[in-house]
Design a protein around this motif. Structure first.
Motif, mmCIF file in Angstrom:
data_model
loop_
_atom_site.group_PDB
_atom_site.id
_atom_site.type_symbol
_atom_site.label_atom_id
_atom_site.label_comp_id
_atom_site.label_asym_id
_atom_site.label_seq_id
_atom_site.Cartn_x
_atom_site.Cartn_y
_atom_site.Cartn_z
ATOM 1 N N ASN A 26 12.084 14.675 3.624
ATOM 2 C CA ASN A 26 11.210 15.027 4.755
ATOM 3 C C ASN A 26 10.044 14.056 4.914
ATOM 4 N N CYS A 27 10.359 12.771 4.829
ATOM 5 C CA CYS A 27 9.355 11.725 5.024
ATOM 6 C C CYS A 27 9.308 11.340 6.501
ATOM 7 N N PRO A 28 8.140 10.884 7.003
ATOM 8 C CA PRO A 28 8.051 10.448 8.396
ATOM 9 C C PRO A 28 8.998 9.272 8.682
ATOM 10 N N THR A 29 9.799 9.416 9.701
ATOM 11 C CA THR A 29 10.810 8.426 10.062
ATOM 12 C C THR A 29 10.235 7.036 10.284
ATOM 13 N N ASP A 30 9.076 6.947 10.921
ATOM 14 C CA ASP A 30 8.512 5.628 11.229
ATOM 15 C C ASP A 30 8.188 4.839 9.970
ATOM 16 N N LEU A 31 7.800 5.498 8.885
ATOM 17 C CA LEU A 31 7.514 4.797 7.631
ATOM 18 C C LEU A 31 8.787 4.230 7.012
ATOM 19 N N LEU A 32 9.882 4.955 7.163
ATOM 20 C CA LEU A 32 11.123 4.590 6.483
ATOM 21 C C LEU A 32 11.866 3.434 7.133
ATOM 22 N N ASN A 33 11.418 3.035 8.299
ATOM 23 C CA ASN A 33 12.046 1.907 8.976
ATOM 24 C C ASN A 33 11.083 0.735 9.108
ATOM 25 N N ASN A 34 9.935 0.816 8.431
ATOM 26 C CA ASN A 34 8.883 -0.192 8.521
ATOM 27 C C ASN A 34 8.969 -1.126 7.315
ATOM 28 N N LEU A 35 9.580 -2.284 7.521
ATOM 29 C CA LEU A 35 9.807 -3.246 6.439
ATOM 30 C C LEU A 35 8.504 -3.699 5.787
ATOM 31 N N VAL A 36 7.474 -3.956 6.592
ATOM 32 C CA VAL A 36 6.187 -4.420 6.052
ATOM 33 C C VAL A 36 5.562 -3.338 5.170
ATOM 34 N N PHE A 37 5.574 -2.094 5.636
ATOM 35 C CA PHE A 37 5.043 -0.973 4.858
ATOM 36 C C PHE A 37 5.800 -0.814 3.539
ATOM 37 N N ILE A 38 7.113 -0.904 3.595
ATOM 38 C CA ILE A 38 7.926 -0.721 2.390
ATOM 39 C C ILE A 38 7.717 -1.871 1.413
ATOM 40 N N ARG A 39 7.617 -3.096 1.905
ATOM 41 C CA ARG A 39 7.348 -4.245 1.034
ATOM 42 C C ARG A 39 5.999 -4.078 0.324
ATOM 43 N N HIS A 40 4.975 -3.680 1.080
ATOM 44 C CA HIS A 40 3.653 -3.461 0.488
ATOM 45 C C HIS A 40 3.717 -2.333 -0.546
ATOM 46 N N SER A 41 4.422 -1.245 -0.220
ATOM 47 C CA SER A 41 4.549 -0.113 -1.138
ATOM 48 C C SER A 41 5.258 -0.509 -2.426
ATOM 49 N N LEU A 42 6.271 -1.342 -2.319
ATOM 50 C CA LEU A 42 6.999 -1.846 -3.482
ATOM 51 C C LEU A 42 6.071 -2.669 -4.375
ATOM 52 N N GLN A 43 5.297 -3.564 -3.778
ATOM 53 C CA GLN A 43 4.369 -4.395 -4.540
ATOM 54 C C GLN A 43 3.316 -3.547 -5.250
ATOM 55 N N GLU A 44 2.774 -2.577 -4.534
ATOM 56 C CA GLU A 44 1.744 -1.707 -5.121
ATOM 57 C C GLU A 44 2.340 -0.817 -6.209
ATOM 58 N N ALA A 45 3.571 -0.349 -6.018
ATOM 59 C CA ALA A 45 4.228 0.466 -7.046
ATOM 60 C C ALA A 45 4.388 -0.330 -8.344
ATOM 61 N N ALA A 46 4.724 -1.606 -8.234
ATOM 62 C CA ALA A 46 4.837 -2.463 -9.420
ATOM 63 C C ALA A 46 3.487 -2.561 -10.139
ATOM 64 N N LYS A 47 2.412 -2.706 -9.378
ATOM 65 C CA LYS A 47 1.073 -2.744 -9.984
ATOM 66 C C LYS A 47 0.746 -1.425 -10.662
ATOM 67 N N ARG A 48 1.036 -0.315 -9.975
ATOM 68 C CA ARG A 48 0.724 1.010 -10.524
ATOM 69 C C ARG A 48 1.528 1.285 -11.789
ATOM 70 N N ALA A 49 2.713 0.695 -11.877
ATOM 71 C CA ALA A 49 3.550 0.848 -13.074
ATOM 72 C C ALA A 49 3.093 -0.084 -14.202
ATOM 73 N N LYS A 50 2.046 -0.875 -13.935
ATOM 74 C CA LYS A 50 1.539 -1.866 -14.898
ATOM 75 C C LYS A 50 2.645 -2.820 -15.322
ATOM 76 N N SER A 51 3.388 -3.271 -14.311
ATOM 77 C CA SER A 51 4.507 -4.180 -14.535
ATOM 78 C C SER A 51 4.239 -5.520 -13.870
ATOM 79 N N THR A 52 4.992 -6.522 -14.282
ATOM 80 C CA THR A 52 4.858 -7.877 -13.760
ATOM 81 C C THR A 52 5.938 -8.130 -12.717
ATOM 82 N N LEU A 53 5.514 -8.298 -11.459
ATOM 83 C CA LEU A 53 6.452 -8.558 -10.368
ATOM 84 C C LEU A 53 6.878 -10.021 -10.424
ATOM 85 N N LEU A 54 8.179 -10.248 -10.602
ATOM 86 C CA LEU A 54 8.714 -11.607 -10.652
ATOM 87 C C LEU A 54 9.240 -12.057 -9.302
#
Length: 143
Positions: A26-54
């Motif tokens: 039940n996530c908002p549809t517009d977020l799930l088709n937004n490549l820029v939003f998802i890319r940013h979320s992926l990058q931030e998730a890596a930081k929050r996981a205290k991981s090194t994004l390669l």
């Protein structure tokens, strides 16, 4: 077990990592088709996981849907979206004592504004009492 890849008695008893499978509903549809939003979320998730994004890879499907993958020094994060149903599938596997995959899950749950979710979290690299042998495979038993 004749098809096992390690000698009997040498099973790793210490987890090598942590694996989280996060289902967002039940996530908002517009977020799930937004490549820029998802890319940013992926990058931030890596930081929050205290991981090194390669490296990261993203793909926009047409007419809708996004797949985003983060290669981490500690393993990986993947995000797959289905805007038509408001669903997001997330897989986070990290190794090392310093990582916090649960923090990345909490972040993704918030930013994707999920109305409902399921989070499965389990250690990788060891057999636990919850695992039961079934022929040549293992079945995770509820505790």
């Amino acid at each position: 077990m004749e098809n096992q890849s390690y000698p009997v008695g040498e099973t790793c008893l210490v987890p090598v990592g942590s694996h989280c499978i996060l289902e967002l509903y039940n996530c908002p549809t517009d977020l799930l088709n937004n490549l820029v939003f998802i890319r940013h979320s992926l990058q931030e998730a890596a930081k929050r996981a205290k991981s090194t994004l390669l490296k990261e890879i993203t793909h926009q499907f047409h007419p809708y849907g996004v797949t985003a993958l983060a290669l981490l020094a500690e393993s990986h994060i993947s995000i797959h979206t289905w805007p038509e149903t408001g669903y997001v599938a997330v897989d986070i596997f990290t190794c090392g004592q310093h990582t916090e995959p649960e923090a990345a899950c909490k972040f993704l749950l918030q930013v994707f504004q999920a109305g409902d979710h399921v989070l499965l979290h389990f250690p990788r690299g060891r057999l636990t009492p919850q695992l039961q042998e079934l022929g040549n495979s293992l079945l995770l038993q509820p505790s």
